[in-house]
Design an enzyme around this catalytic site. Sequence first.
Site, PDB file in Angstrom:
ATOM      1  CB  VAL A   1      -0.915  -0.005   1.253  1.00  0.00           C
ATOM      2  CG1 VAL A   1      -1.718   1.267   1.351  1.00  0.00           C
ATOM      3  CG2 VAL A   1      -1.826  -1.216   1.231  1.00  0.00           C
ATOM      4  CB  CYS A   2       1.717   3.668  -2.346  1.00  0.00           C
ATOM      5  SG  CYS A   2       2.648   5.192  -2.554  1.00  0.00           S
TER       6      CYS A   2
END
Length: 96
Positions: free
Chosen positions: A18-19
């Site tokens: 996840v960014c």
Amino acid sequence: MRFTCKMFHPNVYENGEVCISILHPPGEDPNMYESSSERWSPVQSVEKILLSVLSMIAEPNDESGANVDASKIFRENREEYNRIVRENVKATLGLN
């Protein structure tokens, strides 16, 4: 944080990572995109992080794409983006 199922999302890398800002290392952003208050700090609660991830899923940031293909399709062809996401969900649930 990483998804273990296949995700087609502008803010999720191909490997499921996840960014989002709240998970980025503390301190100043070398790219000057985020303020230090948006980035990780020890005072972030699990609840706040999970709420941020849910918000990211519901409202992708296609300007800061971890998955360039997903970002482009999200911007240019929402119907196709939604179709790909639905197919991934069906595959994850074993409905294909």
